[in-house]
Write a protein that holds these residues in place. Structure first.
Motif, short mmCIF file in Angstrom:
data_model
loop_
_atom_site.label_atom_id
_atom_site.label_comp_id
_atom_site.label_asym_id
_atom_site.label_seq_id
_atom_site.Cartn_x
_atom_site.Cartn_y
_atom_site.Cartn_z
N ASN A 16 29.24 12.57 24.66
CA ASN A 16 30.39 12.75 23.78
C ASN A 16 30.48 11.62 22.77
O ASN A 16 29.86 10.57 22.95
CB ASN A 16 31.72 12.87 24.56
N ILE A 17 31.23 11.86 21.71
CA ILE A 17 31.58 10.83 20.74
C ILE A 17 33.09 10.91 20.60
O ILE A 17 33.65 11.98 20.37
CB ILE A 17 30.90 11.05 19.38
N VAL A 41 28.69 3.73 28.21
CA VAL A 41 29.56 3.88 27.05
C VAL A 41 29.36 2.69 26.13
O VAL A 41 29.43 1.54 26.56
CB VAL A 41 31.05 3.99 27.46
N VAL A 42 29.08 2.99 24.87
CA VAL A 42 28.95 1.96 23.84
C VAL A 42 30.17 2.13 22.94
O VAL A 42 30.54 3.25 22.58
CB VAL A 42 27.65 2.16 23.03
N TYR A 43 30.81 1.02 22.59
CA TYR A 43 32.06 1.13 21.84
C TYR A 43 32.25 -0.01 20.86
O TYR A 43 31.65 -1.08 20.99
CB TYR A 43 33.26 1.25 22.77
N LYS A 44 33.12 0.26 19.89
CA LYS A 44 33.42 -0.72 18.85
C LYS A 44 34.80 -0.40 18.30
O LYS A 44 35.17 0.77 18.20
CB LYS A 44 32.37 -0.61 17.74
N VAL A 75 23.56 5.34 17.43
CA VAL A 75 24.42 6.48 17.11
C VAL A 75 25.81 5.98 16.76
O VAL A 75 26.40 6.40 15.75
CB VAL A 75 24.47 7.48 18.30
N LEU A 76 26.33 5.05 17.57
CA LEU A 76 27.65 4.47 17.31
C LEU A 76 27.69 3.80 15.94
O LEU A 76 28.60 4.04 15.14
CB LEU A 76 28.02 3.45 18.39
N GLN A 77 26.69 2.97 15.65
CA GLN A 77 26.67 2.25 14.38
C GLN A 77 26.52 3.21 13.20
O GLN A 77 27.16 3.04 12.16
CB GLN A 77 25.55 1.21 14.36
N GLY A 78 25.70 4.26 13.37
CA GLY A 78 25.54 5.25 12.31
C GLY A 78 26.86 5.96 12.01
O GLY A 78 27.23 6.14 10.85
#
Length: 177
Positions: free
Chosen positions: A9-10, A65-68, A91-94
């Motif tokens: 998920n995003i 989970v990667v988050y910002k 993916v998160l940074q993009g």
């Protein structure tokens, strides 16, 4: 063993953990209440961290989970426990950078809500069915801009082809009236 990285998920949540824009690509959360419970858990466990400059990585049960965070928004990308963190982070940074481009640097809840269609187009350009399609923010933002360009946009913001098509359409309309 999956060879292709899969995104579960995003999530884009506000500073209170409420949904702004979310996309699920997995049946791991079959009901809306299960999805909301996951979002609440992720938000609660990450809100005291300082993921403002760099992305943070954490494990939640069987998920990575990667988050910002930026302003009043919390960006999350979830993958399976064996997923490559570098891919999740790209993916998160993009997503993060593409949203910044399409909102012209003003990334906050109000601006995102006013341009929610563009944010969802970003998500669609990044991931399809859990499979990563694109992580380059310039490419993502360019595709979103080409989807969202309409006849009412100023000619200076259109490509040559779009501008010619718009001019031809306006000329045809003026000749018919």
């Amino acid at each position: 063993m999956e060879l292709c990285p899969l995104i579960k998920n995003i999530l884009l949540l506000d500073s209170e953990g409420k949904r702004v824009a979310v996309k699920y690509y997995s049946d791991d959360w079959p009901t809306n209440s299960a999805k909301e419970a996951f979002e609440k858990t992720v938000f609660t466990k990450t809100q005291k961290t300082s993921a403002r400059n760099e992305a943070e990585i954490t494990m939640f049960g069987d998920y990575v989970v990667v988050y910002k965070f930026v302003q009043d928004l919390h960006f999350f990308v979830t993958g399976g426990e064996n997923e490559n963190e570098i891919i999740l982070a790209s993916v998160l940074q993009g997503f993060f950078d593409a949203v910044g481009f399409i909102l012209r640097g003003t990334v906050d809840k109000r601006e995102v809500l006013e341009n929610l269609d563009l944010v969802f187009l970003c998500l669609d350009e990044i991931v399809d069915g859990g499979i990563v399609l694109e992580t380059d923010a310039n490419v993502i933002a360019g595709k979103v801009a080409s989807h969202s360009m309409d006849d009412g946009a100023p000619l200076s913001e259109q490509t040559i082809t779009q501008a010619l098509a718009t001019a031809r359409e306006r000329l045809a309309r003026s000749l018919l009236t």
